[in-house]
Design a protein around this motif. Structure first.
Motif, PDB file in Angstrom:
ATOM      1  N   SER A  14       0.827  -1.142   0.133  1.00 40.45           N
ATOM      2  CA  SER A  14      -0.053   0.012  -0.215  1.00 40.45           C
ATOM      3  C   SER A  14       0.815   1.141   0.057  1.00 40.45           C
ATOM      4  CB  SER A  14      -0.849  -0.039   1.239  1.00 40.45           C
ATOM      5  OG  SER A  14      -1.766  -0.809   1.260  1.00 40.45           O
ATOM      6  N   GLU A  42      -2.899  -0.148  -7.743  1.00 40.52           N
ATOM      7  CA  GLU A  42      -3.543  -0.925  -6.660  1.00 40.52           C
ATOM      8  C   GLU A  42      -2.670  -1.986  -5.981  1.00 40.52           C
ATOM      9  OE1 GLU A  42      -8.067  -1.493  -8.722  1.00 40.52           O
ATOM     10  OE2 GLU A  42      -6.594  -2.978  -8.579  1.00 40.52           O
ATOM     11  N   ARG A  99      -2.077   0.665 -12.773  1.00 37.29           N
ATOM     12  CA  ARG A  99      -3.480   0.730 -13.462  1.00 37.29           C
ATOM     13  C   ARG A  99      -3.706   1.656 -14.568  1.00 37.29           C
ATOM     14  NH1 ARG A  99      -7.909  -2.319 -12.500  1.00 37.29           N
ATOM     15  NH2 ARG A  99      -9.057  -0.738 -13.629  1.00 37.29           N
ATOM     16  N   ARG A 164      -8.448   7.482  -2.414  1.00 40.29           N
ATOM     17  CA  ARG A 164      -8.510   6.069  -2.375  1.00 40.29           C
ATOM     18  C   ARG A 164      -9.845   5.530  -2.689  1.00 40.29           C
ATOM     19  NH1 ARG A 164      -4.729   4.395   2.875  1.00 40.29           N
ATOM     20  NH2 ARG A 164      -5.465   2.115   2.194  1.00 40.29           N
ATOM     21  N   ARG A 167     -10.513  -1.477  -4.718  1.00 43.51           N
ATOM     22  CA  ARG A 167      -9.986  -2.245  -6.047  1.00 43.51           C
ATOM     23  C   ARG A 167     -11.284  -2.262  -7.032  1.00 43.51           C
ATOM     24  NH1 ARG A 167      -5.875  -6.508  -3.635  1.00 43.51           N
ATOM     25  NH2 ARG A 167      -7.692  -7.063  -2.547  1.00 43.51           N
ATOM     26  N   ASP A 173     -12.962  -8.487  -2.422  1.00 47.07           N
ATOM     27  CA  ASP A 173     -12.002  -7.448  -2.305  1.00 47.07           C
ATOM     28  C   ASP A 173     -11.847  -7.541  -0.663  1.00 47.07           C
ATOM     29  OD1 ASP A 173     -10.003  -5.352  -2.234  1.00 47.07           O
ATOM     30  OD2 ASP A 173     -11.424  -3.937  -2.996  1.00 47.07           O
ATOM     31  N   ARG A 179      -6.725   0.673  -3.802  1.00 46.10           N
ATOM     32  CA  ARG A 179      -6.566   1.505  -4.940  1.00 46.10           C
ATOM     33  C   ARG A 179      -6.226   3.035  -4.638  1.00 46.10           C
ATOM     34  NH1 ARG A 179     -10.777   4.431  -8.215  1.00 46.10           N
ATOM     35  NH2 ARG A 179      -9.924   4.754 -10.392  1.00 46.10           N
TER      36      ARG A 179
END
Length: 192
Positions: A14, A42, A99, A164, A167, A173, A179
């Motif tokens: 993270s 992510e 991403r 944030r 995901r 999840d 994310r």
DNA sequence: CGCCAGATTGACT
DNA sequence: GTCAATCTGGCGG
């Protein structure tokens, strides 16, 4: 342009996912430079993460998730290549999925690689950016900490605001928001 | 070996 | 909004 060292990736996924935002992703393709700013990432973990490729334990195809931070981990989903950078603390497991990027150099070549004209549709998704940058399984395991790899991350002085969310696209999840994206950026894959 | 699911994308009922 | 294309690897659903 200098590749950032492996220490950047020796942290919790993270933390790395957040730190990668605003950095430059550089791809040398023959004599050309393709480059973009990382705008969406992510974080993925190990056995305890039901969405992670590592969730079933160590297998041949996912062994890179256990390997040195700073290596590329590339794999296929629905005929699209996903570009991840291995990131975790010592003896842990994890990685960061790139991403979306905001294209900055080599845009014409990216358009040819993608066969689309619209700038905002060029690299706003994990499968789109690998196609634009011509990244495939052949780069599985390379070190993004080395300019020799032809794919690497470089620093960038940029003031950003970070958003944030959960995901995208995962079946199951984790309860935490994993994310990360640059708030207000027009090249993130989805506005929520 | 066959079938199924997936960290997706693009085209379209 | 819905849905199929199409690759890779797990698993016997």
């Amino acid at each position: 342009m200098k590749a950032l060292s492996g220490r950047l990736y020796e942290r919790d996924p993270s933390v790395v996912a957040e730190k990668l935002l605003g950095k430059r992703l550089i791809r040398k393709l023959n004599k050309e430079i393709l480059e973009g700013i990382v705008v969406e990432t992510e974080a993925y973990y190990g056995l305890d993460d039901p969405a992670s490729r590592a969730r079933h334990g160590l297998k041949n195809y996912n062994r890179l998730m256990w390997s040195e931070p700073g290596r590329a981990f590339i794999y296929n989903v629905h005929n699209n290549w996903m570009f991840n950078i291995i990131a975790h603390e010592p003896n842990e497991v994890g990685g960061v999925l790139i991403r979306a990027i905001e294209p900055t150099k080599g845009i014409d070549l990216m358009k040819r690689n993608r066969k689309v004209e619209n700038l905002h549709d060029l690299t706003n998704g994990p499968g789109k950016l690998t196609k634009a940058l011509k990244i495939d399984k052949g780069f599985n395991g390379v070190f993004v900490t080395s300019e020799e790899s032809q794919i690497f991350i470089a620093d960038n002085k940029m003031k950003i605001e970070i958003g944030r969310s959960h995901r995208i696209g995962v079946k199951r999840d984790l309860p935490t928001d994993l994310r990360f994206f640059i708030e207000g950026n027009q090249f993130v894959s989805k506005a929520l």
